[in-house]
Scaffold this motif. Sequence first.
Motif, PDB file in Angstrom:
ATOM      1  N   THR A 107     -24.033   3.059  -6.250  1.00  0.00           N
ATOM      2  CA  THR A 107     -24.798   4.093  -5.549  1.00  0.00           C
ATOM      3  C   THR A 107     -23.930   5.236  -5.045  1.00  0.00           C
ATOM      4  O   THR A 107     -24.432   6.115  -4.334  1.00  0.00           O
ATOM      5  CB  THR A 107     -25.555   3.470  -4.360  1.00  0.00           C
TER       6      THR A 107
ATOM      7  N   ALA B 298     -22.713   7.330 -10.081  1.00  0.00           N
ATOM      8  CA  ALA B 298     -24.041   7.383 -10.701  1.00  0.00           C
ATOM      9  C   ALA B 298     -24.149   8.560 -11.671  1.00  0.00           C
ATOM     10  O   ALA B 298     -24.713   8.443 -12.766  1.00  0.00           O
ATOM     11  CB  ALA B 298     -25.108   7.471  -9.620  1.00  0.00           C
TER      12      ALA B 298
ATOM     13  N   ALA C 216     -29.354   3.642  -9.485  1.00  0.00           N
ATOM     14  CA  ALA C 216     -28.725   4.383  -8.384  1.00  0.00           C
ATOM     15  C   ALA C 216     -29.579   5.570  -7.963  1.00  0.00           C
ATOM     16  O   ALA C 216     -29.751   5.830  -6.766  1.00  0.00           O
ATOM     17  CB  ALA C 216     -27.335   4.849  -8.804  1.00  0.00           C
TER      18      ALA C 216
ATOM     19  N   LEU D 221     -31.060   6.941  -4.203  1.00  0.00           N
ATOM     20  CA  LEU D 221     -30.321   8.097  -3.710  1.00  0.00           C
ATOM     21  C   LEU D 221     -31.255   9.291  -3.550  1.00  0.00           C
ATOM     22  O   LEU D 221     -32.308   9.356  -4.197  1.00  0.00           O
ATOM     23  CB  LEU D 221     -29.184   8.449  -4.678  1.00  0.00           C
TER      24      LEU D 221
END
Length: 502
Positions: free
Chosen positions: A309, A314, A351, A355
């Motif tokens: 993450t 990512a 991810a 996010l």
Amino acid sequence: MTNPDRRGMTGRILMLASLLCLALGALLAWQAQAQQGERAALVMTIDGAIGPAIDDYFQRGLELAEERDVELVVVQMDTPGGLDASMRAMIRTMLTSPVPVALYVSPAGARAASAGTYLLYASHVAAMAPATHLGSATPVQIGGGGGLPGLGEPEPEPEPESVSESQPDEAAQDSADGQTDDTEVTETGETAAAGEEAEQAPAKRRGETAMERKVLEDAVAYIRSLAERHGRNADWAERAVREAVNLTAREALEQNVIEVVASDLDDLLAQLDGRSVVMDDGERTLSTAELVVERFDPDWRTELLAVITNPNVAYFLMIIGFYGLIFELSNPGSLVPGTIGIISLLLALFAFQVLPVNYAGLALILVGLGLIVGEAMMPSFGILGIGGIVAFVIGSVILMDADTLNISLPMIGGIALLAAGLMLWVMTRFIGLRRRPPRIGQEELVGSEALVLEDFTDQGHVRLMGERWRARSPEPLARGQSVRVTAVDGLTLEVEPLASSS
């Protein structure tokens, strides 16, 4: 036949082994019971930005504390802030936890900025080590756009009524009531002083747009509710959100923002003994004397989630996944690029799910990569490639614009330069191929060398590339002589001696 003495010895050995097993089992049971009855404090560590990995680690830590029925959970924290969603999930878990949670900003030099301030206000016990600070809790707008709520210029407030405008009315009222000039001067002076105080009082920051005001007011109400739940300074909490102010550990203790300033973990447990905290089911008195400290540090799962993450990781996984699939589709059956590409792309999508991704930026990146690949497949003299690089850079910059979770600009520039270099190499290769002579068809024959098979003056036969051709020459040719093909007329070659062409 079996010896009786031997059978007796075997029986004694088996009996002794059974007794040893029973004794070992009793010892293990006693140790387990002693551990269950032992009072303990579970210590966790948060070091870095608040995100999905920290949220998962925190949730598992509180579940473990509830299973072991520990007396207290101490979270040693040093964070610059993080994601609002992860922070709120952690606060919800903490507020409903049956185990008291003490957030301890440590070691010296640590901070509880932004999301860390909210977590500190939500904890059952807020503590800090010397030489630490907290604050700067202004929320940062996610998903593009300009402003940061509360950090821009405050909206203009209506100015207080000026003294000069109010004096005639006051004078008229004074004359009507028969008041003296001294009273008028006194009231006018008080009005002027009030006006000066109003001008000096700072206006509350409320944001420049409707969206900023909504985010800012929501954050203020949230942190004030946390402060009121635990009896902490709600006014300073509001200032931390609106004005991004900060406090040192000593100042925070004096202003009732925290309860304890402790030099180390032992000092913290000693000061918390006998203190009352507000739990979900009412007040509870802590008993922290002589607690056994058990640590629950971040494990491989937390580290893996933290790596995946990470915005830069990512982003890089997405690039690898995209190019891996392109190479696999260009060369079906390669397997290696496709396998790496699909795994990288799935990890990147996981991810991006957790996010703060700006989907307009993600779309621009994909469009840019597609245009760059299109330039390689269908040369357009740089139009598709340049447009793809511009879209790729813009999309990468706005992909994630959180303060603590942004993509490194050098990485964006490096990947963009790599893509530009690849595009330039492809263009130069295509230009070089256009300049090469054809290698198939009749055009390939022009300029090739042939061998004369017989003497002839006007027409005859030559051997070219293992084939017998009819040839025509303006000069007489002898058998075995080498000639060059100058033109092709149907199935007849126009040739000339090599000597005459030199």
